[in-house]
Design a protein around this motif. Structure first.
Motif, PDB file in Angstrom:
ATOM      1  N   CYS A 103     -36.004  71.791  -5.160  1.00  0.00           N
ATOM      2  CA  CYS A 103     -35.456  71.222  -6.753  1.00  0.00           C
ATOM      3  C   CYS A 103     -33.486  71.252  -6.714  1.00  0.00           C
ATOM      4  O   CYS A 103     -33.308  71.157  -7.022  1.00  0.00           O
ATOM      5  CB  CYS A 103     -35.816  72.140  -7.773  1.00  0.00           C
TER       6      CYS A 103
ATOM      7  N   CYS B 184     -36.264  73.101 -11.663  1.00  0.00           N
ATOM      8  CA  CYS B 184     -36.017  74.090 -11.464  1.00  0.00           C
ATOM      9  C   CYS B 184     -37.617  75.044 -12.053  1.00  0.00           C
ATOM     10  O   CYS B 184     -37.572  74.979 -13.373  1.00  0.00           O
ATOM     11  CB  CYS B 184     -35.062  74.713 -11.544  1.00  0.00           C
ATOM     12  N   ILE B 185     -38.292  75.822 -11.300  1.00  0.00           N
ATOM     13  CA  ILE B 185     -38.875  76.916 -12.337  1.00  0.00           C
ATOM     14  C   ILE B 185     -38.104  78.543 -12.606  1.00  0.00           C
ATOM     15  O   ILE B 185     -38.981  79.449 -13.295  1.00  0.00           O
ATOM     16  CB  ILE B 185     -40.143  76.898 -11.245  1.00  0.00           C
ATOM     17  N   ASN B 186     -37.416  78.202 -12.746  1.00  0.00           N
ATOM     18  CA  ASN B 186     -36.576  79.474 -13.011  1.00  0.00           C
ATOM     19  C   ASN B 186     -36.981  80.936 -12.455  1.00  0.00           C
ATOM     20  O   ASN B 186     -37.578  81.688 -12.988  1.00  0.00           O
ATOM     21  CB  ASN B 186     -36.269  80.158 -14.313  1.00  0.00           C
ATOM     22  N   CYS B 187     -36.777  80.697 -11.341  1.00  0.00           N
ATOM     23  CA  CYS B 187     -38.064  81.782  -9.942  1.00  0.00           C
ATOM     24  C   CYS B 187     -36.885  83.042  -9.867  1.00  0.00           C
ATOM     25  O   CYS B 187     -36.951  84.080  -9.758  1.00  0.00           O
ATOM     26  CB  CYS B 187     -38.382  81.640  -8.936  1.00  0.00           C
ATOM     27  N   ASP B 188     -35.730  82.654 -10.080  1.00  0.00           N
ATOM     28  CA  ASP B 188     -34.612  83.334  -9.348  1.00  0.00           C
ATOM     29  C   ASP B 188     -34.088  83.682  -8.582  1.00  0.00           C
ATOM     30  O   ASP B 188     -33.963  85.112  -7.628  1.00  0.00           O
ATOM     31  CB  ASP B 188     -34.514  84.726 -10.192  1.00  0.00           C
ATOM     32  N   VAL B 189     -35.434  83.011  -6.815  1.00  0.00           N
ATOM     33  CA  VAL B 189     -35.103  83.801  -5.937  1.00  0.00           C
ATOM     34  C   VAL B 189     -33.994  82.967  -5.138  1.00  0.00           C
ATOM     35  O   VAL B 189     -33.339  84.004  -3.846  1.00  0.00           O
ATOM     36  CB  VAL B 189     -36.434  82.718  -4.540  1.00  0.00           C
ATOM     37  N   CYS B 190     -33.372  81.975  -5.434  1.00  0.00           N
ATOM     38  CA  CYS B 190     -32.258  81.584  -4.581  1.00  0.00           C
ATOM     39  C   CYS B 190     -30.566  82.471  -5.487  1.00  0.00           C
ATOM     40  O   CYS B 190     -29.983  82.325  -4.745  1.00  0.00           O
ATOM     41  CB  CYS B 190     -31.855  80.023  -5.108  1.00  0.00           C
TER      42      CYS B 190
ATOM     43  N   TYR C 267     -31.224  77.515 -14.018  1.00  0.00           N
ATOM     44  CA  TYR C 267     -30.418  77.459 -12.407  1.00  0.00           C
ATOM     45  C   TYR C 267     -29.438  76.378 -12.544  1.00  0.00           C
ATOM     46  O   TYR C 267     -29.470  75.349 -12.924  1.00  0.00           O
ATOM     47  CB  TYR C 267     -31.001  79.106 -11.631  1.00  0.00           C
TER      48      TYR C 267
ATOM     49  N   CYS D 202     -35.499  77.377  -1.971  1.00  0.00           N
ATOM     50  CA  CYS D 202     -36.429  77.310  -2.892  1.00  0.00           C
ATOM     51  C   CYS D 202     -38.031  76.895  -3.205  1.00  0.00           C
ATOM     52  O   CYS D 202     -37.753  75.935  -2.423  1.00  0.00           O
ATOM     53  CB  CYS D 202     -35.373  76.127  -3.473  1.00  0.00           C
ATOM     54  N   PRO D 203     -39.352  77.465  -3.462  1.00  0.00           N
ATOM     55  CA  PRO D 203     -40.078  76.825  -3.844  1.00  0.00           C
ATOM     56  C   PRO D 203     -41.144  75.465  -4.265  1.00  0.00           C
ATOM     57  O   PRO D 203     -42.087  75.140  -3.477  1.00  0.00           O
ATOM     58  CB  PRO D 203     -40.995  77.771  -3.915  1.00  0.00           C
ATOM     59  N   VAL D 204     -39.705  75.454  -5.264  1.00  0.00           N
ATOM     60  CA  VAL D 204     -40.433  73.992  -5.618  1.00  0.00           C
ATOM     61  C   VAL D 204     -38.733  72.485  -5.238  1.00  0.00           C
ATOM     62  O   VAL D 204     -38.886  71.435  -4.981  1.00  0.00           O
ATOM     63  CB  VAL D 204     -40.254  73.533  -6.715  1.00  0.00           C
TER      64      VAL D 204
ATOM     65  N   ILE E 255     -29.181  71.425  -8.594  1.00  0.00           N
ATOM     66  CA  ILE E 255     -30.228  72.113  -9.000  1.00  0.00           C
ATOM     67  C   ILE E 255     -30.916  71.195  -9.462  1.00  0.00           C
ATOM     68  O   ILE E 255     -30.337  70.940 -10.892  1.00  0.00           O
ATOM     69  CB  ILE E 255     -29.956  73.531  -9.694  1.00  0.00           C
TER      70      ILE E 255
HETATM   71 FE1  SF4 Z   1     -34.876  77.477  -9.611  1.00  0.00          FE
HETATM   72 FE2  SF4 Z   1     -35.527  77.384  -6.695  1.00  0.00          FE
HETATM   73 FE3  SF4 Z   1     -33.576  78.823  -7.890  1.00  0.00          FE
HETATM   74 FE4  SF4 Z   1     -37.009  78.523  -8.160  1.00  0.00          FE
HETATM   75  S1  SF4 Z   1     -35.185  78.981  -6.036  1.00  0.00           S
HETATM   76  S2  SF4 Z   1     -34.646  79.492  -9.829  1.00  0.00           S
HETATM   77  S3  SF4 Z   1     -36.974  77.237  -8.948  1.00  0.00           S
HETATM   78  S4  SF4 Z   1     -33.072  76.777  -8.205  1.00  0.00           S
END
Ligand code: SF4
Length: 82
Positions: free
Chosen positions: A57, A8-14, A30, A53-55, A4
């Motif tokens: 990364c 990363c915007i720390n969105c916690d989706v992954c 993350y 991941c929305p960005v 990663i």
């Molecule tokens: Fe970071 Fe992408 Fe995981 Fe979101 S999905 S926490 S942006 S690595």
């Protein structure tokens, strides 16, 4: 293993999508534990974190290059030790 990057915007989706529990919240962003990441080999056709991941990364880690066979070996080892 995948890695990663600091976009990363720390969105916690992954984190909940990882079948190996390889993703956790690090100090700043993350992080992926290379010892646990099979790039979803053994579980899915595509790495699920990359899918969600929305960005965008997350990518292959140049420090931990593995082929399909070695990733599958890791998967088998992880399953056996669960
Ligand atoms: Fe970071 Fe992408 Fe995981 Fe979101 S999905 S926490 S942006 S690595």
């Amino acid at each position: 293993s995948l890695i990663i990057y600091d976009e990363c915007i720390n969105c916690d989706v992954c984190e909940p999508e990882c079948p190996n529990g390889a993703i956790s919240q690090g100090e700043d962003i993350y992080v992926i534990d290379p010892a646990l990441c099979t790039e979803c080999v053994g579980h899915y056709d595509l790495p699920q974190c990359v899918e969600v991941c929305p960005v965008d990364c997350i990518t292959k880690d140049p420090q931990h290059v593995e082929n399909q066979a070695s990733l599958y070996e890791k998967y088998l080892t992880l399953v056996a030790t669960q």
